[in-house]
Scaffold this active site. Sequence first.
Site: not given
Length: 196
Positions: A42, A44, A46, A98, A101
């Site tokens: 992803c 993302d 993080r 994750h 999400c």
Amino acid sequence: MSNITQLLENNRQWSEDQKNADPDFFNKLSERQKPEYLWIGCSDSRVPANQIVGLIPGDIFVHRNVANLVVHTDFNCLSVLQYAVDVLKVKHVIICGHYGCGGIEAALQDKQLGLIDNWLGHIKDIAHKHRAELSGLNEHDRSARLCELNVSEQADNVKRSSIVKEALKRGQSLQVHSWIYSLRNGRLKDLSKVTE
């Protein structure tokens, strides 16, 4: 100091730290790329692939997009997959989603968000396919389960791709893995080892 200036300073410090720890680090890194892993994850911020598996630059080839999708019409993702499999000869393709999400949660909310609605349609299709299972869950558990189902579906998409089929037909050593990452504890879970 502006935020951008700070990033450049951080980079300078990181570069110096790397050279101090291993004076030949950048020479080795620049010579060639030979990772054993392709990570499809992803976007993302993080979920930094190298860091969460303890690898250094050059050890993992990475493709990221919203909700770690592998869509058969996404030539960007398929180009990365083909380069990784056919040129770099990676031995492992890891699909890593994750929990929490934003793409998954947006797909579940069924709100109009704009262009990304077209992308999230793939996740909505997965939710529809598993609607009986998902409908009995509370909001948190439904999101978490759809994150898992999405990862498994994307791994299946990789396995069904002509790229992977051809590699396996050639006898190339290649495994596809379905992983999910927890933002709450930093741990990865291998979904292929979880019985449903």
